[in-house]
Motif scaffolding. Structure first.
Motif, PDB file in Angstrom:
ATOM      1  N   VAL A  73       0.828  -0.985   0.022  1.00 18.65           N
ATOM      2  CA  VAL A  73       0.097   0.028   0.120  1.00 18.65           C
ATOM      3  C   VAL A  73       0.801   1.260  -0.076  1.00 18.65           C
ATOM      4  CG1 VAL A  73      -1.847  -1.226   1.118  1.00 18.65           C
ATOM      5  CG2 VAL A  73      -0.175  -0.082   2.249  1.00 18.65           C
ATOM      6  N   PHE A  74       0.076   2.364  -0.520  1.00 19.27           N
ATOM      7  CA  PHE A  74       1.173   3.548  -0.557  1.00 19.27           C
ATOM      8  C   PHE A  74       0.998   4.207   0.658  1.00 19.27           C
ATOM      9  CE2 PHE A  74      -0.216   4.022  -5.241  1.00 19.27           C
ATOM     10  CZ  PHE A  74       0.844   3.316  -5.591  1.00 19.27           C
ATOM     11  N   GLY A  75       2.265   4.937   1.058  1.00 19.47           N
ATOM     12  CA  GLY A  75       2.094   5.943   2.404  1.00 19.47           C
ATOM     13  C   GLY A  75       1.550   7.200   2.014  1.00 19.47           C
ATOM     14  N   ASP A  76       1.405   8.189   2.806  1.00 15.21           N
ATOM     15  CA  ASP A  76       0.871   9.452   2.806  1.00 15.21           C
ATOM     16  C   ASP A  76       1.616  10.075   1.620  1.00 15.21           C
ATOM     17  OD1 ASP A  76      -0.963   8.864   4.852  1.00 15.21           O
ATOM     18  OD2 ASP A  76       0.080   9.967   6.189  1.00 15.21           O
ATOM     19  N   GLU A  77       2.844  10.331   1.509  1.00 15.68           N
ATOM     20  CA  GLU A  77       3.603  11.035   0.480  1.00 15.68           C
ATOM     21  C   GLU A  77       3.240  10.532  -0.842  1.00 15.68           C
ATOM     22  OE1 GLU A  77       7.632  11.287   1.361  1.00 15.68           O
ATOM     23  OE2 GLU A  77       7.450  12.398   3.179  1.00 15.68           O
ATOM     24  N   LEU A 160      -6.376  -1.628  -3.897  1.00 19.58           N
ATOM     25  CA  LEU A 160      -5.303  -2.507  -3.472  1.00 19.58           C
ATOM     26  C   LEU A 160      -3.956  -1.686  -3.107  1.00 19.58           C
ATOM     27  CD1 LEU A 160      -5.784  -4.840  -6.676  1.00 19.58           C
ATOM     28  CD2 LEU A 160      -6.098  -5.391  -4.191  1.00 19.58           C
ATOM     29  N   ARG A 161      -3.965  -0.423  -3.317  1.00 23.24           N
ATOM     30  CA  ARG A 161      -2.848   0.325  -2.893  1.00 23.24           C
ATOM     31  C   ARG A 161      -3.330   1.011  -1.392  1.00 23.24           C
ATOM     32  NH1 ARG A 161       2.008  -1.476  -4.817  1.00 23.24           N
ATOM     33  NH2 ARG A 161       2.115  -1.155  -6.907  1.00 23.24           N
ATOM     34  N   GLY A 162      -4.745   0.665  -0.895  1.00 21.05           N
ATOM     35  CA  GLY A 162      -4.936   1.264   0.646  1.00 21.05           C
ATOM     36  C   GLY A 162      -6.032   2.390   0.480  1.00 21.05           C
ATOM     37  N   ARG A 163      -6.366   2.725  -0.624  1.00 18.35           N
ATOM     38  CA  ARG A 163      -7.735   3.600  -0.607  1.00 18.35           C
ATOM     39  C   ARG A 163      -8.743   3.482  -1.591  1.00 18.35           C
ATOM     40  NH1 ARG A 163      -5.049   9.724   0.663  1.00 18.35           N
ATOM     41  NH2 ARG A 163      -3.645   9.102   2.489  1.00 18.35           N
TER      42      ARG A 163
END
Length: 384
Positions: A73-77, A160-163
Motif C-alpha cells: 500500500v502507498f504511504g501518505d507522501e 489495492l494500494r490502500g484507499r
C-alpha cells in the motif's frame, strides 16, 4: 469450439495480467496452473479490501483452501503524489467515475513512483495449502481473477494500494475546495489583520423544510435568439426547488452522477433522461423506484453485488431460517433469497428488503441494521 477464457477485457485489466506475468516476480511455474484453476471456476467468495484480496479455492481435497494476497500500500507522501497527478487534469477524475482508467494517468503515476500496477515484491500471496511456492497455483488463480474486478471498476487498483473510491474522491474534493479558498481575493483596501479582526455575523437559522417542494416563479427566459427551451429551463428550476427541499430535510449534499439521475427520474421524464444518459429507460425506472423507496443506499445495493464477511451472511441466514417464512434460504454474495423475499446487505452495513415484481427485484423500504427489522412490513398473511 468454445473460446478459451481470457483475463483482462479492458486495457487496464490486461495490464494487471501483464504485470503479474512480467514484472511482479511471481513463480512462473505456478502461473499456468493458476490460470487453469481460474478458468475452471475453482475460485469462490473473492473479496477485495484495502491492501488485501481474500478468496477460497477448491483444490484436490474436499475443503477449499483459504487464500490471502496482501498488496503493497502507498504511504501518505505517495498518495499525495498520485492525487496531484489526478488533480492536474479535470478529465482524469471524470474518466475514473465513468469506469475508465486514462492511460496517461497510469503512465504518469508509474513515472512518479506511484505505480498502480504490481511490481517486484508488491504481491505477497499466502495459502492454507502445503505448497511453498510463491505463489501456489491456488493463489495464482486468485491473482488472475482480480483482473475481472479491475475490469469492472478501475478504482480496485486504488483500493489495492490502500484507499478506495470514496476516500480518493473525498480527498480530491477537499483539494479542490482548498484551492478555491486560496484563489479567493480579500476585498480591496482591507489588510489581513483587519480581515482577521472582523466580527463574523451569526448565520441565520435554516427555515423548516416545506411539506412539498415549492413552485418556481414563471420564467420569461430564454431571451429571443437563445436556443434553450422554456420548458427545459422550467423543469430545471422545479428540480432545483425539490433538491433544495431535500437538502433542508437532511438529504445528501453531494450526489454521484448515477444518484442524481435516479433522483431526477423519480418525478422527471424518464424516457428523455434515459436517452440523454445512454441508458435503457426500463433500467432508469428501476433506479428511480429504488431511490424513492430506499434512497442512495437502496440504489447502491440494487446496482452492485459484493462479497461481505461470511459470518454476517450466516448469522442473517440463521435469523431468516428461524422466521415463519415459506421456502428455503438461498445465499449468493450479499443476497439472501427466500421465496419472493430477498434481503440485500449494503456496503453501508444496512439490510434492504427487496420484492420481486414485473421490473425484477426492487427495494421497498430504507435499510435497517438488523436483518429481521427489514422484514417488519412483510405481511403476516404471506407467512406459513
Amino acid at each position: 469450439m468454445t473460446p478459451r477464457r481470457t483475463f483482462g477485457g479492458t486495457w487496464w485489466g490486461r495490464a494487471w495480467v501483464e504485470a503479474l506475468e512480467g514484472r511482479a516476480e511471481l513463480d512462473p511455474n505456478r502461473l499456468p496452473r493458476g490460470r487453469t484453476y481460474a478458468r475452471k471456476g475453482r475460485v469462490s467468495a473473492l473479496d477485495v479490501t484495502s491492501g488485501e484480496v481474500r478468496a477460497f479455492v477448491q483444490g484436490s481435497r474436499s475443503v477449499p483452501y483459504r487464500v490471502k494476497i496482501r498488496t503493497a500500500v502507498f504511504g501518505d507522501e505517495q498518495w499525495s503524489a498520485l492525487l496531484d497527478i489526478i488533480g492536474r487534469r479535470a478529465g482524469h477524475a471524470a474518466a475514473l467515475l465513468d469506469g475508465e482508467l486514462p492511460p496517461e494517468l497510469a503512465e504518469d503515476a508509474r513515472e512518479a513512483g506511484v505505480d498502480l500496477l504490481p511490481g517486484p515484491g508488491d504481491l505477497k500471496p499466502r495459502c492454507s495449502c502445503p505448497d511453498t511456492a510463491d505463489p501456489c497455483k491456488h493463489s495464482a488463480a486468485v491473482c488472475y481473477l482480480v483482473a475481472d474486478e479491475v475490469d469492472a471498476d478501475p478504482f480496485v487498483l486504488f483500493l489495492l494500494r490502500g484507499r478506495g473510491r470514496e476516500a480518493v474522491l473525498s480527498e480530491l474534493r477537499a483539494r479542490r475546495a482548498r484551492t478555491t479558498v486560496v484563489e479567493e481575493r480579500v476585498e480591496p483596501g482591507l489588510s489581513p489583520e483587519d480581515a482577521f479582526a472582523r466580527a463574523v455575523a451569526p448565520l441565520p437559522r435554516l427555515p423548516a423544510p416545506p411539506a412539498e417542494p415549492g413552485q418556481p416563479v414563471t420564467l420569461d427566459l430564454p431571451p429571443p435568439g437563445v436556443s434553450l427551451r422554456p420548458d427545459v429551463l422550467a423543469g430545471l428550476a422545479a428540480d432545483a426547488a425539490a433538491r433544495a427541499r431535500d437538502l433542508l430535510r437532511g438529504g445528501p449534499l453531494e450526489l454521484t452522477a448515477e444518484e442524481d439521475l435516479a433522483r431526477r427520474a423519480v418525478h422527471g421524464d424518464v424516457t428523455r433522461l434515459a436517452r440523454a444518459a445512454g441508458l435503457p429507460a426500463g433500467e432508469l425506472r428501476r433506479w428511480a423506484t429504488a431511490w424513492q423507496a430506499a434512497g442512495r443506499g437502496g440504489l447502491a445495493v440494487l446496482r452492485e453485488s459484493w462479497q461481505p464477511p461470511r459470518g454476517a451472511l450466516l448469522a442473517a441466514k440463521a435469523e431468516l431460517d428461524d422466521a415463519d417464512l415459506p421456502g428455503e434460504t438461498k445465499v449468493w454474495r450479499n443476497r439472501l433469497t427466500r421465496a419472493d423475499v430477498q434481503l440485500r446487505l449494503g456496503q453501508d452495513g444496512l439490510w434492504y428488503l427487496f420484492r420481486r415484481g414485473p421490473q425484477g427485484w426492487l427495494p421497498v423500504a430504507p435499510g435497517t441494521r438488523a436483518p429481521l427489522d427489514a422484514m417488519t412490513d412483510y405481511p403476516a398473511s404471506e407467512r406459513r
